[in-house]
Design a protein around this motif. Structure first.
Motif, mmCIF file in Angstrom:
data_model
loop_
_atom_site.group_PDB
_atom_site.id
_atom_site.type_symbol
_atom_site.label_atom_id
_atom_site.label_comp_id
_atom_site.label_asym_id
_atom_site.label_seq_id
_atom_site.Cartn_x
_atom_site.Cartn_y
_atom_site.Cartn_z
ATOM 1 N N TRP A 45 1.213 8.010 3.034
ATOM 2 C CA TRP A 45 -0.222 7.712 4.101
ATOM 3 C C TRP A 45 -0.539 8.816 5.164
ATOM 4 O O TRP A 45 -1.840 9.521 5.374
ATOM 5 N N LYS B 260 -0.803 11.714 3.224
ATOM 6 C CA LYS B 260 -2.282 12.248 2.224
ATOM 7 C C LYS B 260 -1.878 13.627 1.530
ATOM 8 O O LYS B 260 -2.558 13.418 0.458
ATOM 9 N N ASN C 72 1.283 -1.148 0.107
ATOM 10 C CA ASN C 72 0.255 -0.200 0.087
ATOM 11 C C ASN C 72 0.891 1.299 0.272
ATOM 12 O O ASN C 72 0.399 2.474 0.786
ATOM 13 N N LEU D 7 -7.058 10.961 -0.216
ATOM 14 C CA LEU D 7 -5.976 11.716 -0.343
ATOM 15 C C LEU D 7 -5.716 13.464 0.251
ATOM 16 O O LEU D 7 -7.108 13.986 -0.577
#
Length: 181
Positions: free
Chosen positions: A88, A91, A64, A126
């Motif tokens: 992440w 984002k 991921n 995101l």
């Protein structure tokens, strides 16, 4: 197999090991064209190099951390595009792309970058998408400019390109800006 249809002629398909031969062939045929702006051409000299690249893409996808796809134009692989990295914590997705010689000028990459930006905001939730391009790479820079990304500045000597450094322009768009359009 993941396929995202953009229009009747254009789709993105998650890159797979069985794409190795076509991606290498396209790379090899476009070597002179691509070498002007991409630093990895001299390290992609045989099919196994492309296979290893795809294995890395699949590992990044499984973890991921990235999402790389082949670009299908009228059913033929014509390039590669995706998120080279997804941060992440912040984002943010970082879009990278290349198109084989002879396929430019059809609006392919602008449509692909728009689709990847939509997907980052609408599906992945995101906050920001970035595209970086060498200052002198007018064609690549035109893509985020057409999509109304904001020029956020220049990173000096951001990349070693065979025998010299190139500066990169950083383009970004925030989810709130994108969704206003």
């Amino acid at each position: 197999m993941f396929i995202h249809k953009i229009n009747d002629d254009l789709s993105l398909k998650l890159i797979e090991l069985r794409d190795s031969e076509r991606v290498f062939e396209l790379t090899d045929k476009s070597r002179g064209h691509l070498r002007e702006w991409l630093p990895w051409l001299d390290f992609t000299t045989k099919l196994e190099d492309t296979t290893e690249f795809i294995k890395g893409c699949l590992k990044g996808f499984a973890e991921n951390k990235s999402l790389n796809s082949v670009i299908l134009f009228k059913g033929e692989i014509v390039g590669v595009a995706g998120y080279n990295n997804v941060n992440w914590s912040n984002k943010t997705a970082y879009i990278g792309y290349w198109l084989g010689e002879g396929f430019q000028g059809n609006g392919i990459m602008t449509a692909v970058a728009k689709t990847l930006t939509d997907y980052a905001f609408d599906e992945l939730g995101l906050n920001k998408v970035e595209i970086r391009a060498a200052v002198g790479n007018k064609k690549s820079r035109g893509i985020p400019e057409r999509l109304n990304f904001v020029n956020e500045g220049c990173i000096r000597q951001a990349e070693w390109l065979y025998d010299h450094y190139v500066d990169h322009v950083v383009y970004g768009v925030l989810a709130e800006e994108w969704n206003e359009k």
